[in-house]
Design a protein around this motif. Structure first.
Motif, PDB file in Angstrom:
ATOM      1  N   LYS A   5      47.237  33.947  48.338  1.00 62.91           N
ATOM      2  CA  LYS A   5      47.133  33.372  49.679  1.00 62.91           C
ATOM      3  C   LYS A   5      47.325  31.864  49.571  1.00 62.91           C
ATOM      4  O   LYS A   5      46.592  31.182  48.859  1.00 62.91           O
ATOM      5  CB  LYS A   5      45.770  33.703  50.302  1.00 62.91           C
ATOM      6  N   ASN A   6      48.313  31.358  50.293  1.00 61.07           N
ATOM      7  CA  ASN A   6      48.643  29.939  50.226  1.00 61.07           C
ATOM      8  C   ASN A   6      48.774  29.357  51.624  1.00 61.07           C
ATOM      9  O   ASN A   6      49.323  29.997  52.529  1.00 61.07           O
ATOM     10  CB  ASN A   6      49.971  29.736  49.495  1.00 61.07           C
ATOM     11  N   ILE A   7      48.286  28.141  51.797  1.00 63.04           N
ATOM     12  CA  ILE A   7      48.468  27.422  53.051  1.00 63.04           C
ATOM     13  C   ILE A   7      48.908  25.998  52.753  1.00 63.04           C
ATOM     14  O   ILE A   7      48.319  25.319  51.916  1.00 63.04           O
ATOM     15  CB  ILE A   7      47.203  27.435  53.925  1.00 63.04           C
ATOM     16  N   VAL A   8      49.973  25.585  53.420  1.00 63.28           N
ATOM     17  CA  VAL A   8      50.554  24.257  53.254  1.00 63.28           C
ATOM     18  C   VAL A   8      50.224  23.446  54.497  1.00 63.28           C
ATOM     19  O   VAL A   8      50.551  23.857  55.619  1.00 63.28           O
ATOM     20  CB  VAL A   8      52.082  24.353  53.065  1.00 63.28           C
ATOM     21  N   PHE A   9      49.578  22.306  54.301  1.00 60.76           N
ATOM     22  CA  PHE A   9      49.225  21.427  55.416  1.00 60.76           C
ATOM     23  C   PHE A   9      50.153  20.227  55.496  1.00 60.76           C
ATOM     24  O   PHE A   9      50.427  19.581  54.472  1.00 60.76           O
ATOM     25  CB  PHE A   9      47.795  20.887  55.244  1.00 60.76           C
ATOM     26  N   ASP A  10      50.619  19.931  56.696  1.00 57.98           N
ATOM     27  CA  ASP A  10      51.036  18.564  56.959  1.00 57.98           C
ATOM     28  C   ASP A  10      49.778  17.716  56.826  1.00 57.98           C
ATOM     29  O   ASP A  10      48.676  18.183  57.122  1.00 57.98           O
ATOM     30  CB  ASP A  10      51.615  18.437  58.365  1.00 57.98           C
ATOM     31  N   ALA A 122      37.799  31.270  51.241  1.00 59.10           N
ATOM     32  CA  ALA A 122      38.400  32.562  51.602  1.00 59.10           C
ATOM     33  C   ALA A 122      39.521  32.957  50.644  1.00 59.10           C
ATOM     34  O   ALA A 122      40.199  33.965  50.862  1.00 59.10           O
ATOM     35  CB  ALA A 122      38.928  32.504  53.033  1.00 59.10           C
ATOM     36  N   GLY A 123      39.712  32.154  49.588  1.00 64.30           N
ATOM     37  CA  GLY A 123      40.681  32.521  48.566  1.00 64.30           C
ATOM     38  C   GLY A 123      42.061  31.907  48.699  1.00 64.30           C
ATOM     39  O   GLY A 123      42.984  32.272  47.969  1.00 64.30           O
ATOM     40  N   PHE A 124      42.221  30.948  49.624  1.00 64.52           N
ATOM     41  CA  PHE A 124      43.512  30.295  49.802  1.00 64.52           C
ATOM     42  C   PHE A 124      43.687  29.143  48.804  1.00 64.52           C
ATOM     43  O   PHE A 124      42.741  28.394  48.524  1.00 64.52           O
ATOM     44  CB  PHE A 124      43.637  29.700  51.205  1.00 64.52           C
ATOM     45  N   THR A 125      44.896  29.003  48.296  1.00 63.25           N
ATOM     46  CA  THR A 125      45.293  27.783  47.610  1.00 63.25           C
ATOM     47  C   THR A 125      45.838  26.832  48.666  1.00 63.25           C
ATOM     48  O   THR A 125      46.704  27.204  49.465  1.00 63.25           O
ATOM     49  CB  THR A 125      46.376  28.055  46.547  1.00 63.25           C
ATOM     50  N   VAL A 126      45.324  25.603  48.690  1.00 66.03           N
ATOM     51  CA  VAL A 126      45.685  24.622  49.713  1.00 66.03           C
ATOM     52  C   VAL A 126      46.687  23.627  49.135  1.00 66.03           C
ATOM     53  O   VAL A 126      46.483  23.066  48.057  1.00 66.03           O
ATOM     54  CB  VAL A 126      44.429  23.888  50.229  1.00 66.03           C
ATOM     55  N   LEU A 176      56.653  29.981  46.648  1.00 60.73           N
ATOM     56  CA  LEU A 176      55.384  30.659  46.911  1.00 60.73           C
ATOM     57  C   LEU A 176      55.579  32.157  47.126  1.00 60.73           C
ATOM     58  O   LEU A 176      54.747  32.968  46.693  1.00 60.73           O
ATOM     59  CB  LEU A 176      54.678  30.023  48.104  1.00 60.73           C
ATOM     60  N   MET A 177      56.672  32.527  47.767  1.00 57.71           N
ATOM     61  CA  MET A 177      56.919  33.949  47.973  1.00 57.71           C
ATOM     62  C   MET A 177      57.299  34.634  46.662  1.00 57.71           C
ATOM     63  O   MET A 177      56.890  35.775  46.398  1.00 57.71           O
ATOM     64  CB  MET A 177      58.002  34.149  49.034  1.00 57.71           C
ATOM     65  N   GLU A 178      58.042  33.961  45.806  1.00 56.66           N
ATOM     66  CA  GLU A 178      58.417  34.540  44.521  1.00 56.66           C
ATOM     67  C   GLU A 178      57.196  34.727  43.622  1.00 56.66           C
ATOM     68  O   GLU A 178      57.062  35.751  42.941  1.00 56.66           O
ATOM     69  CB  GLU A 178      59.431  33.637  43.817  1.00 56.66           C
ATOM     70  N   GLU A 179      56.286  33.745  43.650  1.00 53.49           N
ATOM     71  CA  GLU A 179      55.094  33.824  42.813  1.00 53.49           C
ATOM     72  C   GLU A 179      54.099  34.865  43.311  1.00 53.49           C
ATOM     73  O   GLU A 179      53.221  35.301  42.553  1.00 53.49           O
ATOM     74  CB  GLU A 179      54.405  32.459  42.744  1.00 53.49           C
ATOM     75  N   ASN A 180      54.230  35.257  44.587  1.00 63.13           N
ATOM     76  CA  ASN A 180      53.212  36.109  45.192  1.00 63.13           C
ATOM     77  C   ASN A 180      53.795  37.367  45.839  1.00 63.13           C
ATOM     78  O   ASN A 180      53.377  37.768  46.919  1.00 63.13           O
ATOM     79  CB  ASN A 180      52.409  35.296  46.210  1.00 63.13           C
ATOM     80  N   GLU A 181      54.782  37.944  45.154  1.00 63.55           N
ATOM     81  CA  GLU A 181      55.325  39.251  45.517  1.00 63.55           C
ATOM     82  C   GLU A 181      55.762  39.324  46.975  1.00 63.55           C
ATOM     83  O   GLU A 181      55.529  40.321  47.667  1.00 63.55           O
ATOM     84  CB  GLU A 181      54.298  40.346  45.201  1.00 63.55           C
ATOM     85  N   LYS A 183      54.707  37.715  49.586  1.00 61.48           N
ATOM     86  CA  LYS A 183      53.717  37.464  50.640  1.00 61.48           C
ATOM     87  C   LYS A 183      53.959  36.104  51.284  1.00 61.48           C
ATOM     88  O   LYS A 183      54.070  35.091  50.604  1.00 61.48           O
ATOM     89  CB  LYS A 183      52.307  37.530  50.054  1.00 61.48           C
ATOM     90  N   LYS A 184      54.008  36.099  52.604  1.00 57.91           N
ATOM     91  CA  LYS A 184      54.313  34.862  53.325  1.00 57.91           C
ATOM     92  C   LYS A 184      53.165  33.858  53.231  1.00 57.91           C
ATOM     93  O   LYS A 184      52.008  34.209  53.503  1.00 57.91           O
ATOM     94  CB  LYS A 184      54.582  35.154  54.802  1.00 57.91           C
ATOM     95  N   PRO A 185      53.464  32.595  52.904  1.00 52.29           N
ATOM     96  CA  PRO A 185      52.447  31.549  52.978  1.00 52.29           C
ATOM     97  C   PRO A 185      52.322  31.022  54.403  1.00 52.29           C
ATOM     98  O   PRO A 185      53.174  31.294  55.253  1.00 52.29           O
ATOM     99  CB  PRO A 185      52.993  30.463  52.045  1.00 52.29           C
ATOM    100  N   TRP A 186      51.264  30.261  54.630  1.00 47.64           N
ATOM    101  CA  TRP A 186      51.032  29.616  55.921  1.00 47.64           C
ATOM    102  C   TRP A 186      51.471  28.154  55.873  1.00 47.64           C
ATOM    103  O   TRP A 186      51.427  27.519  54.819  1.00 47.64           O
ATOM    104  CB  TRP A 186      49.546  29.663  56.276  1.00 47.64           C
ATOM    105  N   PHE A 187      51.855  27.653  57.034  1.00 47.68           N
ATOM    106  CA  PHE A 187      52.077  26.225  57.215  1.00 47.68           C
ATOM    107  C   PHE A 187      51.256  25.798  58.425  1.00 47.68           C
ATOM    108  O   PHE A 187      51.319  26.437  59.477  1.00 47.68           O
ATOM    109  CB  PHE A 187      53.554  25.903  57.460  1.00 47.68           C
ATOM    110  N   ALA A 188      50.478  24.724  58.273  1.00 46.83           N
ATOM    111  CA  ALA A 188      49.595  24.269  59.350  1.00 46.83           C
ATOM    112  C   ALA A 188      49.858  22.804  59.661  1.00 46.83           C
ATOM    113  O   ALA A 188      49.980  21.975  58.748  1.00 46.83           O
ATOM    114  CB  ALA A 188      48.129  24.461  58.959  1.00 46.83           C
ATOM    115  N   ALA A 189      49.912  22.475  60.942  1.00 52.59           N
ATOM    116  CA  ALA A 189      50.164  21.090  61.348  1.00 52.59           C
ATOM    117  C   ALA A 189      49.654  20.856  62.756  1.00 52.59           C
ATOM    118  O   ALA A 189      49.450  21.788  63.536  1.00 52.59           O
ATOM    119  CB  ALA A 189      51.660  20.762  61.272  1.00 52.59           C
TER     120      ALA A 189
END
Length: 245
Positions: A5-10, A122-126, A176-181, A183-189
């Motif tokens: 689980k990954n989330i990318v922040f602006d 919650a297990g996300f990499t930020v 991120l998708m290649e590393e995590n089979e 699975k779509k990461p999140w982008f937040a802004a």
């Protein structure tokens, strides 16, 4: 290797507030601006909006210039466009340096630490993905007491392409998708132009209204999550992610 689980922040404008610079403009130039019928906050937002436009246009045309350099350069032009007939007399070089120092000392929003911690719990990499200078932006995290590994903080400066060009989001999405089979990461802004571009590239999109107030979904398209606060946005991301697993 990131988690599943990954989330990318602006960062600047989203986790980081502009308020420190707004206050600096008010304290340094406020009386002069009000004498001209100009609200300091309006000037501040115009300065940011103009800098973002010129930064983006330069990048689109093949001449990438770091955002901070553009931000500094357009200040006098913004005063002129605001109706100041002699902007270099109105504001001195010392005034500009004072404001640029304030820009370098922006602070995290009050609930930014809580937001990041909720997601990590919650297990996300930020991740942080910024148009700003990496050293300056890393300092914002340090000052707030948020541990942000250097490898998880990315700047457009290293790519020579500015957001919201799809080419700037694609490499991180692919990684991120290649590393995590797949699975779509999140982008937040808190910039709708930013998160909507990331979502069209393939990220899940989370938007916080704390900066712009109006989502303008008819203009930018739907979001997976919208909330008025960073903490509320984090809660909704966690619930949405759990329902997809």
């Amino acid at each position: 290797m990131s988690s599943s689980k990954n989330i990318v922040f602006d960062v600047v404008g989203t986790l980081v507030s502009y308020d420190h610079l707004f206050n600096a403009i008010d304290s340094r130039l406020g009386p002069r601006l009000r004498a001209e019928g100009i609200k300091p906050q309006l000037l501040a937002n115009t300065w940011f909006e103009t800098a973002e436009r010129e930064y983006t246009y330069l990048s689109m045309s093949g001449k990438y210039v770091p955002f901070t350099s553009v931000f500094r350069a357009v200040f006098v032009r913004v005063l002129w466009m605001a109706g100041i007939p002699e902007p270099r007399t109105f504001a001195s070089t010392e005034d500009l340096e004072y404001l640029m120092d304030a820009h370098g000392a922006l602070q995290m929003r009050p609930d930014a630490v809580e937001c990041v911690q909720k997601l990590r719990d919650a297990g996300f990499t930020v991740w942080g993905f910024t148009s700003g200078d990496l050293n300056r932006v890393a300092g914002y995290f340090r000052e707030a007491g948020i541990n942000m590994p250097a490898e998880n903080l990315i700047s457009c400066d290293s790519m020579g392409i500015g957001k919201p060009d799809p080419a700037v989001y694609q490499p991180l999405l692919d990684r991120l998708m290649e590393e995590n089979e797949g699975k779509k990461p999140w982008f937040a802004a808190a910039h709708m132009w930013d998160v909507s571009a990331a979502r069209r590239t393939g990220f899940m999109g989370a938007y916080c209204t704390v900066l712009e107030k109006e989502p303008l979904l008819d203009l930018f398209g739907d979001m997976d999550v919208v909330d008025d606060t960073l903490g509320g946005m984090a809660n909704k991301i966690i619930v949405k992610q759990a329902s997809a697993e």
